[in-house]
Design a protein around this motif. Structure first.
Motif, PDB file in Angstrom:
ATOM      1  N   LEU A 133     -43.414  42.117 -53.799  1.00  0.00           N
ATOM      2  CA  LEU A 133     -43.276  43.572 -53.723  1.00  0.00           C
ATOM      3  C   LEU A 133     -42.289  44.008 -52.647  1.00  0.00           C
ATOM      4  O   LEU A 133     -42.015  45.201 -52.494  1.00  0.00           O
ATOM      5  CB  LEU A 133     -44.638  44.221 -53.475  1.00  0.00           C
ATOM      6  N   CYS A 134     -41.764  43.053 -51.891  1.00  0.00           N
ATOM      7  CA  CYS A 134     -40.753  43.395 -50.879  1.00  0.00           C
ATOM      8  C   CYS A 134     -39.512  43.906 -51.620  1.00  0.00           C
ATOM      9  O   CYS A 134     -38.935  43.184 -52.428  1.00  0.00           O
ATOM     10  CB  CYS A 134     -40.411  42.161 -50.044  1.00  0.00           C
ATOM     11  N   PRO A 135     -39.117  45.149 -51.383  1.00  0.00           N
ATOM     12  CA  PRO A 135     -38.047  45.739 -52.191  1.00  0.00           C
ATOM     13  C   PRO A 135     -36.703  45.031 -52.029  1.00  0.00           C
ATOM     14  O   PRO A 135     -35.867  45.104 -52.928  1.00  0.00           O
ATOM     15  CB  PRO A 135     -37.967  47.187 -51.699  1.00  0.00           C
ATOM     16  N   GLU A 193     -31.956  41.759 -43.937  1.00  0.00           N
ATOM     17  CA  GLU A 193     -32.068  42.391 -45.252  1.00  0.00           C
ATOM     18  C   GLU A 193     -33.241  43.362 -45.343  1.00  0.00           C
ATOM     19  O   GLU A 193     -33.348  44.138 -46.283  1.00  0.00           O
ATOM     20  CB  GLU A 193     -32.231  41.320 -46.344  1.00  0.00           C
ATOM     21  N   CYS A 194     -34.165  43.294 -44.373  1.00  0.00           N
ATOM     22  CA  CYS A 194     -35.365  44.140 -44.418  1.00  0.00           C
ATOM     23  C   CYS A 194     -34.972  45.603 -44.317  1.00  0.00           C
ATOM     24  O   CYS A 194     -34.209  46.003 -43.451  1.00  0.00           O
ATOM     25  CB  CYS A 194     -36.294  43.764 -43.261  1.00  0.00           C
ATOM     26  N   THR A 195     -35.527  46.418 -45.218  1.00  0.00           N
ATOM     27  CA  THR A 195     -35.171  47.832 -45.217  1.00  0.00           C
ATOM     28  C   THR A 195     -36.237  48.695 -44.530  1.00  0.00           C
ATOM     29  O   THR A 195     -36.208  49.908 -44.599  1.00  0.00           O
ATOM     30  CB  THR A 195     -34.911  48.290 -46.671  1.00  0.00           C
ATOM     31  N   ARG A 196     -37.147  48.038 -43.803  1.00  0.00           N
ATOM     32  CA  ARG A 196     -38.201  48.747 -43.035  1.00  0.00           C
ATOM     33  C   ARG A 196     -39.074  49.605 -43.946  1.00  0.00           C
ATOM     34  O   ARG A 196     -39.383  50.746 -43.614  1.00  0.00           O
ATOM     35  CB  ARG A 196     -37.595  49.639 -41.941  1.00  0.00           C
ATOM     36  N   CYS A 197     -39.452  49.066 -45.119  1.00  0.00           N
ATOM     37  CA  CYS A 197     -40.282  49.858 -46.033  1.00  0.00           C
ATOM     38  C   CYS A 197     -41.725  49.903 -45.575  1.00  0.00           C
ATOM     39  O   CYS A 197     -42.509  50.717 -46.048  1.00  0.00           O
ATOM     40  CB  CYS A 197     -40.199  49.301 -47.447  1.00  0.00           C
ATOM     41  N   MET A 198     -42.126  49.008 -44.674  1.00  0.00           N
ATOM     42  CA  MET A 198     -43.482  48.952 -44.097  1.00  0.00           C
ATOM     43  C   MET A 198     -44.524  48.296 -45.008  1.00  0.00           C
ATOM     44  O   MET A 198     -45.679  48.149 -44.618  1.00  0.00           O
ATOM     45  CB  MET A 198     -43.999  50.339 -43.676  1.00  0.00           C
ATOM     46  N   HIS A 199     -44.152  47.924 -46.230  1.00  0.00           N
ATOM     47  CA  HIS A 199     -45.179  47.412 -47.134  1.00  0.00           C
ATOM     48  C   HIS A 199     -45.904  46.193 -46.560  1.00  0.00           C
ATOM     49  O   HIS A 199     -47.135  46.162 -46.498  1.00  0.00           O
ATOM     50  CB  HIS A 199     -44.598  47.062 -48.502  1.00  0.00           C
ATOM     51  N   CYS A 200     -45.135  45.188 -46.123  1.00  0.00           N
ATOM     52  CA  CYS A 200     -45.785  43.959 -45.652  1.00  0.00           C
ATOM     53  C   CYS A 200     -46.639  44.226 -44.407  1.00  0.00           C
ATOM     54  O   CYS A 200     -47.713  43.659 -44.251  1.00  0.00           O
ATOM     55  CB  CYS A 200     -44.762  42.855 -45.403  1.00  0.00           C
ATOM     56  N   LEU A 201     -46.153  45.135 -43.529  1.00  0.00           N
ATOM     57  CA  LEU A 201     -46.935  45.450 -42.331  1.00  0.00           C
ATOM     58  C   LEU A 201     -48.221  46.185 -42.699  1.00  0.00           C
ATOM     59  O   LEU A 201     -49.269  45.962 -42.094  1.00  0.00           O
ATOM     60  CB  LEU A 201     -46.113  46.302 -41.351  1.00  0.00           C
ATOM     61  N   GLU A 231     -36.506  41.743 -51.359  1.00  0.00           N
ATOM     62  CA  GLU A 231     -36.742  40.319 -51.645  1.00  0.00           C
ATOM     63  C   GLU A 231     -36.312  39.424 -50.494  1.00  0.00           C
ATOM     64  O   GLU A 231     -35.655  38.411 -50.699  1.00  0.00           O
ATOM     65  CB  GLU A 231     -36.013  39.920 -52.941  1.00  0.00           C
ATOM     66  N   CYS A 232     -36.691  39.846 -49.279  1.00  0.00           N
ATOM     67  CA  CYS A 232     -36.210  39.085 -48.116  1.00  0.00           C
ATOM     68  C   CYS A 232     -37.322  38.272 -47.465  1.00  0.00           C
ATOM     69  O   CYS A 232     -37.200  37.847 -46.328  1.00  0.00           O
ATOM     70  CB  CYS A 232     -35.551  40.023 -47.111  1.00  0.00           C
ATOM     71  N   MET A 233     -38.441  38.056 -48.213  1.00  0.00           N
ATOM     72  CA  MET A 233     -39.539  37.282 -47.635  1.00  0.00           C
ATOM     73  C   MET A 233     -39.823  36.054 -48.501  1.00  0.00           C
ATOM     74  O   MET A 233     -39.712  36.113 -49.711  1.00  0.00           O
ATOM     75  CB  MET A 233     -40.817  38.136 -47.597  1.00  0.00           C
TER      76      MET A 233
END
Ligand code: HEM
Ligand code: HEM
Ligand code: SF4
Ligand code: SF4
Lengths: 81, 426
Positions: B270-272, B289-297, B274-276
């Motif tokens: 679900l990482c928008p 590449e992380c766009t700081r969407c906060m999902h994983c956190l 795809e950097c994980m």
């Protein structure tokens, strides 16, 4: 050269008295002195309200300026459009 | 006893949900003018047209905002709503107040107004609904002298700034949203209480990209916390999540059995950006590449935290759909230090640069986002004295036209036409 504060206020009052529409946007007063910054003109217009010479008319989202004698109060008959 | 027959409004009391009609009827037992709200609204339902007039000359001495004039156009039929002005009160940072303060406000409003409130309005303010013009000054006197409570903003003013509860309760907050909101509120008292602009102007403060005050959708300047280094990973806690020993999302979805936690399906996939990925039992993130969407956190708060180099992204120009459609704010500054140590100097300088330009170039009733759209982002960025950066580009390579300034081109625009024509006959 920018007008002095008193000259600016006089120009604003003249505009408010003679403009075709009684309610004016702050931007309508910018032409009173092209050399003054918008914020200086805004402060002069607000001072005139504080001095009781002009008044605010607000729709809730926009505020306009007007001369008291040129504007009918909502509480009276008819009201403002 | 009801003063008017309201069969249409009564329909709105039938569902299982709370009903404003029931609320107003209850309040009307105490404040009879509320019956006329119901009467006038019933008539509007029947006639399919509003009976509120728009705006007017209301305010308290020295203030050009905070009170929105509302009058009925049928004052003889509905005298209770002949005047029914709205008063906005500035909510404290994060909306923390004592129940005593709330009770005092409500008591004061029952004394001077209808007693009806809206906690809180979409603007963030505490909204007091319905009072007569002559009640405004005495209400304002008691409000300020006895409750030390100020009015909020309305009209072409700076509107009451709002913030998420930030570091007071939230571990994700990347700067002190309360301090920032309070400081700027005090700094711009004149702009809040007296009209200053071609139209309304708002700033809002969120501590992280979850953006709990919806700053990006609702404010002309959105200050949204972020970090510029790497997400901090506690690999041991990641393993605990995978093993199911720590509930995902802080247990927020525990009302139902969603099956065993699946890090691949629920986080990595679900990482928008795809950097994980997982490697040797460890979680890896390509932070560039992380766009700081906060999902994983949000899913694994015990394992993942924002980086340590914290500040805020500044986005400009959101608005609700008045003229064009609704519009989100556009990212202008990807990272800014937001700190009380220098009294938010950088942020204040940024805001005032926008104001100077917008007051001059913005049209009447044009939000800054609309002015930006009219002149285009490249012009706005130049006005702000910023260099264009990749973060300003929404879709790379969709526009082949690159505009150079003369000083950026060797030799400038001048050329030797004779010399050129010697090689290329006209
Ligand atoms: C009265 C004569 C002409 C008119 C009104 C005309 C008009 C246009 C217009 C409106 C475009 C589109 C521009 C754009 O997409 O922004 C265009 C593109 C183009 N025209 Fe013409 N044109 C004329 C003559 C010519 C001639 C004589 C040539 C070649 C010898 C030519 C070659 C091209 C080329 C190659 C493009 C594509 C440019 C690009 O995509 O970058 N045109 N023209
Ligand atoms: C070996 C010779 C040539 C090569 C390698 C070449 C290569 C290219 C390339 C890579 C593009 C960009 C394509 C794109 O944007 O997707 C292009 C565009 C273009 N070329 Fe050439 N080209 C050659 C000769 C010519 C000649 C002789 C002419 C005209 C007489 C010409 C006219 C154009 C035009 C008008 C375009 C723009 C097309 C458009 O905007 O869609 N090319 N060329
Ligand atoms: S916006 Fe972020 S920092 Fe603020 S309360 Fe929401 S999650 Fe916490
Ligand atoms: S915050 Fe969002 S974009 Fe960044 S690594 Fe986590 S899921 Fe991916």
């Amino acid at each position: 050269m920018a007008l002095t504060n008193d000259e600016l206020k006089a120009a604003i009052l003249k505009k408010a008295e003679t403009a075709p529409k009684p309610q004016l946007y702050i931007k309508d007063f910018y032409a009173c002195d092209p050399d003054s910054k918008p914020r200086v003109i805004k402060n002069a217009a607000n001072d005139l309200v504080k001095e009781g010479k002009m008044m605010f008319w607000s729709s809730g989202s926009t505020t306009m300026y007007a001369m008291k004698n040129r504007i009918k109060d909502e509480e009276g008959e008819g009201g403002v459009n | 006893m009801a003063k008017h027959e309201t069969p249409l409004l009564d329909e709105l009391e039938k569902g299982p949900w709370p009903s404003f009609v029931t609320d107003i009827k209850r309040q009307a037992e105490k404040s009879p003018q509320c019956w006329d709200i119901l009467g006038q609204l019933e008539l509007s339902f029947k006639e399919r047209i509003t009976h509120w007039k728009h705006g007017g000359i209301v305010g308290v001495f020295g203030y050009g905002g905070g009170i929105v004039g509302r009058y009925s156009d049928l004052p003889k039929r509905f005298p209770g709503v002949e005047h029914f002005h709205t008063v906005r009160l500035a909510q404290p940072a994060s909306k923390y107040y004592s129940t005593k303060h709330l009770r005092d406000i409500c008591d004061l409003w029952e004394k001077y107004g209808s007693g009806m409130t809206n906690m809180h309005g979409s603007t963030g303010d505490i909204v007091m609904l319905g009072c007569r013009t002559e009640a405004l000054e005495p209400f304002f006197y008691d409000l300020t002298h006895n409750l030390q409570q100020d009015l909020g903003g309305s009209g072409s003013n700076l509107r009451t700034p709002a913030n998420c509860l930030g570091q007071s309760r939230c571990e994700w907050s990347c700067y002190d949203t309360e301090e920032a909101c309070h400081h700027l509120t005090m700094h711009y008292q004149d702009e809040i209480h007296r009209p200053a602009f071609p139209y309304k102007f708002k700033f809002k403060f969120s501590g992280c990209p979850n953006d709990c005050v919806a700053a990006i959708a609702r404010s002309d300047v959105a200050v949204i916390g972020t970090w510029r280094d790497n997400i901090r990973i506690d690999q041991a806690a990641v393993k605990e999540y995978i093993a199911g020993n720590i509930p995902a999302n802080g247990g927020a979805h525990s009302g139902r059995d969603w099956g065993k936690f699946d890090i691949q399906k629920e986080v990595l996939a679900l990482c928008p950006t795809e950097c994980m990925w997982m490697e040797g039992g460890e979680l890896k993130i390509d932070d560039a590449e992380c766009t700081r969407c906060m999902h994983c956190l949000n899913v694994m708060p015990r394992a993942l935290r924002p980086g340590v180099e914290q500040g805020a992204s500044i986005c400009v120009g959101a608005k609700a759909p008045i003229l064009d459609g609704a519009q989100f704010a556009t990212l202008i500054v990807p990272f800014m230090k937001v700190s009380a140590d220098n009294e938010f100097e950088e942020l204040i300088e940024f805001i005032e640069k926008i104001w100077d330009w917008w007051m001059e170039d913005g049209k009447n009733r044009e939000r800054v986002g609309e002015t930006m759209q009219r002149v285009g982002l490249p012009t706005f960025i130049k006005v702000m004295g910023l260099e264009p950066i990749p973060q300003h580009v929404k879709e790379p390579r969709s526009n082949p036209y690159v505009f150079w300034q003369e000083e950026e081109v060797e030799g400038g625009w001048e050329r030797d036409v004779e010399e050129f024509r010697a090689r290329h006959a006209a």
